[in-house]
Design an enzyme around this catalytic site. Structure first.
Site, PDB file in Angstrom:
ATOM      1  N   ARG A 148      51.757  33.459  24.623  1.00  0.00           N
ATOM      2  CA  ARG A 148      51.589  34.843  25.123  1.00  0.00           C
ATOM      3  C   ARG A 148      52.397  35.867  24.327  1.00  0.00           C
ATOM      4  O   ARG A 148      52.939  36.825  24.884  1.00  0.00           O
ATOM      5  CB  ARG A 148      51.965  34.954  26.610  1.00  0.00           C
ATOM      6  N   SER A 221      46.945  36.722  35.739  1.00  0.00           N
ATOM      7  CA  SER A 221      48.297  36.234  36.082  1.00  0.00           C
ATOM      8  C   SER A 221      49.322  37.348  35.958  1.00  0.00           C
ATOM      9  O   SER A 221      49.369  38.028  34.934  1.00  0.00           O
ATOM     10  CB  SER A 221      48.702  35.113  35.119  1.00  0.00           C
ATOM     11  N   GLU A 314      53.600  39.325  32.929  1.00  0.00           N
ATOM     12  CA  GLU A 314      52.624  39.097  31.841  1.00  0.00           C
ATOM     13  C   GLU A 314      51.881  40.380  31.425  1.00  0.00           C
ATOM     14  O   GLU A 314      51.834  40.706  30.246  1.00  0.00           O
ATOM     15  CB  GLU A 314      51.642  37.994  32.217  1.00  0.00           C
TER      16      GLU A 314
END
Ligand SMILES: Cc1cc2nc3c(=O)[nH]c(=O)nc-3n(C[C@H](O)[C@H](O)[C@H](O)COP(=O)(O)OP(=O)(O)OC[C@H]3O[C@@H](n4cnc5c(N)ncnc54)[C@H](O)[C@@H]3O)c2cc1C
Length: 320
Positions: A148, A221, A314
């Site tokens: 990520r 998320s 996130e």
């Protein structure tokens, strides 16, 4: 103008610049680098109600096949790229089916799902560098892809095109237990699995777990899964919800951590954690930016207090 976003927040921006052709890039010279906000389909951002910056959106929509790579415009819908690959015998990204958003945003957080990350297929990324005001092509190694993360999080680059190299032979990646179990439960023989079947399976699993943002506004998320040094963890901690990595670290399930503190949370009626997946926060209709931030901070601080684990948000939080 109003900025549609998958979290259903009411967001207004003063200025908007659509990059439809390379000529439009010249407009960027007159805008200060720190007053630019690059947005794609707004499925991974939490935006405050008034945005002072100039919103820049890339609308290059071409998909071009060259001898050894596929060049894809940043404005192409990710779903359209998956479809293109399925129709053109290009293999590998089936596991990334049904992730919402644009191709231009995919390298930014190195999108991933079901054991596959987009960085595995990226050859290079064509950008406009806001610091040098020049176009440049960044090779995969220089993109510094991680879980990520990538150099594109620095906000110095507008991604115009992404060049991919896909596999020519179909070798399904079934390393992710939920995917392997789905095939067993649905009597799908992995030896006769086709790319389309794999893509459909991923779509079905996702539909059973994740809410459709058009019906239940959300940004996917809300926290990354934290990586913790394996030696610092009790063997029994989060059993069944942790995955050992190769480098002495263990990835923990944020969803499970949230479940463990959920009864202690004080969430306003405008928001809720999704019933089938506690890592997804839903806007029930009238949520404000401040309420969202307050819930995220509450979750972070309760988890830190109880487990001494720091969660990282996130989606990108854009406050002005
Ligand atoms: C229901 C749901 C499920 C999801 N599932 C997953 C998943 O499984 N895996 C996963 O990794 N993500 C997932 N996401 C997150 C999201 O889909 C991805 O991050 C996607 O790549 C965001 O694309 P976007 O076009 O909406 O980007 P935006 O939300 O518009 O932007 C995201 C970030 O990218 C930057 N950006 C966007 N376009 C460009 C560009 N052209 N150049 C430079 N920077 C740019 C923005 O500044 C911002 O920082 C999910 C989201 C939802 C709502």
């Amino acid at each position: 103008m109003l900025i549609p976003n998958s979290f259903g927040l009411t967001v207004k921006a003063k200025n908007f610049l659509s990059i439809d052709t390379s000529d439009d890039l010249s407009e960027l010279h007159s805008i200060k680098e720190n007053s630019i906000l690059i947005l794609g389909a707004c499925t991974n951002v939490i935006l405050n109600k008034d945005i002072d910056k100039t919103i820049v959106q890339v609308n290059f929509k071409d998909i071009k096949m060259y001898e050894d790579y596929l060049s894809v415009g940043g404005g192409v819908d990710w779903a359209d790229l998956i479809e293109y690959c399925l129709n053109n015998n290009l293999y590998g990204i089936e596991n990334l089916t049904h992730i919402p958003g644009s191709v231009g945003a995919a390298p930014v957080q190195n999108i991933g799902a079901y054991g596959v990350e987009v960085s595995s297929f990226i050859h290079s990324v064509e950008c406009f560098n806001l610091l040098t005001q020049q176009q440049e092509t960044i090779k995969r190694k220089e993109c510094k892809f991680e879980y990520r993360n990538s150099i594109f999080k620095s906000k110095n680059y507008i991604i115009l095109k992404v060049n991919f190299i896909f596999h020519k032979r179909f070798v399904p990646n079934l390393s992710y237990p939920a995917l392997a179990n789905y095939l067993i439960d649905n009597s799908i023989d992995k030896n006769s699995l086709t790319p389309q079947m794999l893509s459909n399976s991923v779509r079905n699993i996702r539909n059973s777990k994740l809410p459709d943002p058009r019906l239940e506004p959300n940004v996917g998320s809300i926290f990354k899964n934290p990586m913790v040094r394996s030696q610092d963890l009790d063997n029994e901690f989060l059993a069944g919800h942790r995955w050992d990595q190769v480098d002495g670290y263990t990835k923990l399930s944020s969803a499970r951590l949230i479940e463990l503190i959920e009864p202690e949370l004080n969430i306003p009626d405008t928001l809720r954690l999704y019933e089938n997946h506690s890592l997804v926060l839903i806007n029930n209709g009238e949520a404000s930016f401040d309420e969202v931030i307050s819930v995220l901070n509450q979750i972070k601080s309760k988890i830190f207090k109880k487990f001494k684990i720091k969660l990282e948000i996130e989606p990108e939080i854009i406050s002005s």
